[in-house]
Design an enzyme around this catalytic site. Structure first.
Site, PDB file in Angstrom:
ATOM      1  N   CYS A 116       0.830  -1.085   0.154  1.00  0.00           N
ATOM      2  CA  CYS A 116       0.129  -0.066   0.026  1.00  0.00           C
ATOM      3  C   CYS A 116       0.821   1.241  -0.124  1.00  0.00           C
ATOM      4  O   CYS A 116       0.318   2.366  -0.221  1.00  0.00           O
ATOM      5  CB  CYS A 116      -1.000  -0.002   1.360  1.00  0.00           C
ATOM      6  SG  CYS A 116      -1.888  -1.446   1.348  1.00  0.00           S
TER       7      CYS A 116
ATOM      8  N   CYS B 220     -13.159   0.586   8.229  1.00  0.00           N
ATOM      9  CA  CYS B 220     -12.342   0.093   7.349  1.00  0.00           C
ATOM     10  C   CYS B 220     -12.114   1.092   6.211  1.00  0.00           C
ATOM     11  O   CYS B 220     -13.384   1.598   5.729  1.00  0.00           O
ATOM     12  CB  CYS B 220     -12.893  -1.477   7.001  1.00  0.00           C
ATOM     13  SG  CYS B 220     -12.915  -2.623   8.049  1.00  0.00           S
ATOM     14  N   SER B 221     -11.199   1.237   5.655  1.00  0.00           N
ATOM     15  CA  SER B 221     -11.247   1.674   4.091  1.00  0.00           C
ATOM     16  C   SER B 221     -11.635   0.663   3.160  1.00  0.00           C
ATOM     17  O   SER B 221     -11.713  -0.627   3.539  1.00  0.00           O
ATOM     18  CB  SER B 221      -9.495   1.966   3.908  1.00  0.00           C
ATOM     19  OG  SER B 221      -8.834   0.951   3.762  1.00  0.00           O
TER      20      SER B 221
ATOM     21  N   LYS C  55     -10.147   6.181   4.421  1.00  0.00           N
ATOM     22  CA  LYS C  55     -11.265   5.966   4.905  1.00  0.00           C
ATOM     23  C   LYS C  55     -12.521   6.185   4.197  1.00  0.00           C
ATOM     24  O   LYS C  55     -13.538   5.462   3.676  1.00  0.00           O
ATOM     25  CB  LYS C  55     -11.577   6.595   6.365  1.00  0.00           C
ATOM     26  CG  LYS C  55     -12.899   6.124   7.139  1.00  0.00           C
ATOM     27  CD  LYS C  55     -13.117   4.749   6.993  1.00  0.00           C
ATOM     28  CE  LYS C  55     -14.720   4.069   7.168  1.00  0.00           C
ATOM     29  NZ  LYS C  55     -15.276   4.021   5.578  1.00  0.00           N
TER      30      LYS C  55
ATOM     31  N   HIS D 291      -9.237   3.786  -1.049  1.00  0.00           N
ATOM     32  CA  HIS D 291      -7.820   3.518  -0.933  1.00  0.00           C
ATOM     33  C   HIS D 291      -7.475   2.515  -2.289  1.00  0.00           C
ATOM     34  O   HIS D 291      -7.421   1.317  -1.853  1.00  0.00           O
ATOM     35  CB  HIS D 291      -7.558   2.570   0.372  1.00  0.00           C
ATOM     36  CG  HIS D 291      -6.267   2.262   0.756  1.00  0.00           C
ATOM     37  ND1 HIS D 291      -5.021   2.680   0.179  1.00  0.00           N
ATOM     38  CD2 HIS D 291      -5.809   1.194   1.610  1.00  0.00           C
ATOM     39  CE1 HIS D 291      -4.103   1.960   0.732  1.00  0.00           C
ATOM     40  NE2 HIS D 291      -4.462   1.131   1.522  1.00  0.00           N
TER      41      HIS D 291
HETATM   42  N1  COA Z   1     -16.751   2.162   4.194  1.00  0.00           N
HETATM   43  C1  COA Z   1     -17.900   2.572   4.026  1.00  0.00           C
HETATM   44  N2  COA Z   1     -18.771   1.912   3.321  1.00  0.00           N
HETATM   45  C2  COA Z   1     -18.454   0.758   2.741  1.00  0.00           C
HETATM   46  C3  COA Z   1     -17.190   0.214   3.166  1.00  0.00           C
HETATM   47  C4  COA Z   1     -15.997   1.052   3.714  1.00  0.00           C
HETATM   48  N3  COA Z   1     -15.112   0.419   3.905  1.00  0.00           N
HETATM   49  N4  COA Z   1     -16.899  -1.095   2.390  1.00  0.00           N
HETATM   50  C5  COA Z   1     -18.184  -1.195   1.658  1.00  0.00           C
HETATM   51  N5  COA Z   1     -19.052  -0.076   2.058  1.00  0.00           N
HETATM   52  C6  COA Z   1     -20.549  -0.068   1.808  1.00  0.00           C
HETATM   53  C7  COA Z   1     -20.833  -0.340   0.273  1.00  0.00           C
HETATM   54  O1  COA Z   1     -20.691   0.662  -0.557  1.00  0.00           O
HETATM   55  C8  COA Z   1     -21.896  -1.079   0.116  1.00  0.00           C
HETATM   56  O2  COA Z   1     -23.290   0.060   0.461  1.00  0.00           O
HETATM   57  P1  COA Z   1     -24.456  -0.115  -0.489  1.00  0.00           P
HETATM   58  O3  COA Z   1     -25.068  -1.312  -0.042  1.00  0.00           O
HETATM   59  O4  COA Z   1     -25.276   1.258  -0.117  1.00  0.00           O
HETATM   60  O5  COA Z   1     -23.959   0.102  -1.968  1.00  0.00           O
HETATM   61  C9  COA Z   1     -22.068  -1.708   1.733  1.00  0.00           C
HETATM   62  O6  COA Z   1     -21.165  -1.116   2.487  1.00  0.00           O
HETATM   63  C10 COA Z   1     -21.759  -3.380   1.310  1.00  0.00           C
HETATM   64  O7  COA Z   1     -20.701  -3.150   0.633  1.00  0.00           O
HETATM   65  P2  COA Z   1     -19.630  -4.391   0.191  1.00  0.00           P
HETATM   66  O8  COA Z   1     -18.878  -4.149  -1.054  1.00  0.00           O
HETATM   67  O9  COA Z   1     -20.764  -5.586  -0.129  1.00  0.00           O
HETATM   68  O10 COA Z   1     -18.733  -4.882   1.491  1.00  0.00           O
HETATM   69  P3  COA Z   1     -18.063  -6.024   1.645  1.00  0.00           P
HETATM   70  O11 COA Z   1     -18.477  -6.722   2.733  1.00  0.00           O
HETATM   71  O12 COA Z   1     -17.557  -6.819   0.071  1.00  0.00           O
HETATM   72  O13 COA Z   1     -16.726  -5.146   2.076  1.00  0.00           O
HETATM   73  C11 COA Z   1     -14.808  -4.638   3.709  1.00  0.00           C
HETATM   74  C12 COA Z   1     -16.295  -4.416   3.169  1.00  0.00           C
HETATM   75  C13 COA Z   1     -14.624  -3.594   4.957  1.00  0.00           C
HETATM   76  C14 COA Z   1     -14.510  -5.864   3.984  1.00  0.00           C
HETATM   77  C15 COA Z   1     -14.024  -3.986   2.509  1.00  0.00           C
HETATM   78  O14 COA Z   1     -14.282  -2.868   2.242  1.00  0.00           O
HETATM   79  C16 COA Z   1     -12.365  -4.370   2.912  1.00  0.00           C
HETATM   80  O15 COA Z   1     -11.925  -5.272   2.613  1.00  0.00           O
HETATM   81  N6  COA Z   1     -11.931  -3.127   3.459  1.00  0.00           N
HETATM   82  C17 COA Z   1     -10.404  -3.376   3.821  1.00  0.00           C
HETATM   83  C18 COA Z   1      -9.484  -3.060   2.683  1.00  0.00           C
HETATM   84  C19 COA Z   1      -8.142  -3.304   2.951  1.00  0.00           C
HETATM   85  O16 COA Z   1      -7.786  -4.316   3.696  1.00  0.00           O
HETATM   86  N7  COA Z   1      -7.209  -2.475   2.547  1.00  0.00           N
HETATM   87  C20 COA Z   1      -5.741  -2.591   2.753  1.00  0.00           C
HETATM   88  C21 COA Z   1      -5.591  -2.058   4.157  1.00  0.00           C
HETATM   89  S1  COA Z   1      -3.863  -2.375   4.601  1.00  0.00           S
END
Ligand code: COA
Length: 388
Positions: A87, A210-211, A332, A336
């Site tokens: 990242c 989470c981002s 956030k 990202h």
């Molecule tokens: N912040 C705000 N809203 C979020 C979000 C976040 N991080 N992630 C998803 N959403 C929202 C989506 O827009 C969606 O909303 P909608 O239904 O109104 O469209 C809803 O939440 C569900 O989204 P979805 O894509 O199904 O979520 P998910 O469960 O597949 O993924 C996480 C959610 C948190 C697991 C994923 O965003 C993630 O893995 N984040 C971390 C990324 C990471 O690790 N980066 C590297 C860092 S070192």
């Protein structure tokens, strides 16, 4: 060493960009940066581009050559290099571009960063991101990045009394900033209750700690400071550049709540700039999870170790506070796209120092800092910039 200056910036919208290909994203960001700077294509000496895992996300490697080609430079044969540091790939691409000019090798370079993460399903994105963790000690046993940062958060809560509310306040603040950023993935405010009640991803981190998973690209033009006055924008000088590494696996660290790579990279940057943390007017820090912002403001020396949660609660880091942090919305809310993040952070600092940050503009900011972390902290870059 020669002085190096940012003379142009370009960003795509961040989000789920189904209608744009990987190559279109970087070409768009690069073209915007070139137009913003007023340089001509023939003046560019080299390109450096950060991408963490394009092979797994979109099946495309050989990214250095692809970027030159997609940007229309294949027939001028300019050197184009892909940089990878998880990242922190974007931050490291900037450091490589910076060093190439500082050394006298190049006068003008384009630095870009990009990732297109939504072309794979969520579980596959999580698995791809986890390739930046230690495969033998962490990923093999099922650890993911939300899981690793959850361990840091739990230890921080245990050692320093940091609360889940304080973590949530980071997300509320950054969404308030992102709501004002037309390039952000989530341009909406969220409430403390929404963050506290969101589905748990890995305790204590919920969905809104989470981002997100993001597509996007960012680009800047770097130029030797002697030549910067020939171009159109108010130049912003890079006065400190630091980089450090640490053990890949969390368990091997001296202490998991302190990212030593941040401590060492920032010391290097502060020393070069001849500044202390007190001199920084605003910062973009790597808030891949809310706990990461709390650790960052401690490890960068803005507050004492353990006092990050209280600083957030006391609104020290809001846009109108004494040290605005993540005015862009941070990872956030802005999103990202891992390879692009480090470049996008510098863009926010440059826009703020030039007075071009529109509704997010912070008053009288002269010196800004950008902090980009790879994985759970095994690599880090810190850059300090000053308006000229
Ligand atoms: N912040 C705000 N809203 C979020 C979000 C976040 N991080 N992630 C998803 N959403 C929202 C989506 O827009 C969606 O909303 P909608 O239904 O109104 O469209 C809803 O939440 C569900 O989204 P979805 O894509 O199904 O979520 P998910 O469960 O597949 O993924 C996480 C959610 C948190 C697991 C994923 O965003 C993630 O893995 N984040 C971390 C990324 C990471 O690790 N980066 C590297 C860092 S070192």
């Amino acid at each position: 060493m020669r002085d190096v200056t940012v003379i142009g910036v370009g960003l795509t919208k961040f989000g789920e960009l189904w209608d744009k290909s990987f190559r279109q994203l970087i070409a768009e960001a690069g073209a915007k940066a070139i137009l913003d700077s007023g340089i001509e294509g023939k003046e560019i000496d080299a390109m450096y581009v950060g991408s963490m895992s394009s092979g797994r996300f979109v099946g495309q490697e050989h990214v250095g050559a692809l970027v030159a080609d997609a940007s229309g430079f294949s027939n001028t044969h300019i050197p184009s290099t892909r940089i990878e540091s998880a990242c922190a790939s974007g931050g490291l691409a900037i450091r490589q571009g910076y060093l190439s000019i500082a050394s006298g090798m190049n006068d003008i370079v384009v630095v870009g960063g990009m990732e297109k993460m939504n072309d794979v399903v969520g579980a596959s994105a999580t698995e791809t991101l986890a390739t930046a963790a230690d495969q033998e000690w962490e990923a093999f046993f099922g650890a993911t990045f939300p899981g690793l940062y959850a361990m840091i958060a739990t230890k921080h809560m245990h050692d320093y009394g940091t609360t889940k509310e304080q973590l949530a306040q980071v997300a509320v603040k950054n969404h308030a900033n992102g709501a004002l950023n037309p390039y952000a993935q989530y341009q909406r405010e969220i409430t403390l209750e929404q963050v506290m009640n969101a589905t748990t991803v890995a305790y204590p981190l919920g969905l809104l700690d989470c981002s997100p998973v993001t597509d996007g690209a960012a680009s800047i033009i770097l130029c030797t400071t002697d030549k910067a006055k020939d171009y159109i924008n108010k130049p912003v000088k890079i006065i400190g550049s630091g980089q450090a590494s640490d053990s890949l696996a969390l368990h091997a660290r001296r202490e998991i709540c302190t990212l030593d790579s941040t401590v060492y990279a920032s010391k290097m940057a502060y020393k070069q700039a001849n500044l202390t943390p007190k001199d920084i007017d605003l910062a973009e820090v790597h808030d891949c999870f809310t706990i990461a912002e709390i650790c960052a403001i401690e490890d960068l020396g803005f507050v004492k170790k353990g006092e990050g949660g209280k600083a957030i609660e006391n609104k020290i880091t809001t846009r109108d506070g004494p040290l605005p942090v993540n005015t862009s919305g941070g990872l956030k809310s802005k999103g990202h796209p891992v390879g692009a993040t480090g470049v996008a952070q510098i863009i926010e600092i440059v826009l703020q120092l030039q007075g071009r940050a529109e509704k997010r503009q912070v008053k009288d900011a002269k010196i800004g800092l950008a902090h980009n972390v790879g994985g759970s902290g095994a690599s880090c870059t810190v850059h300090i910039l000053e308006a000229m």
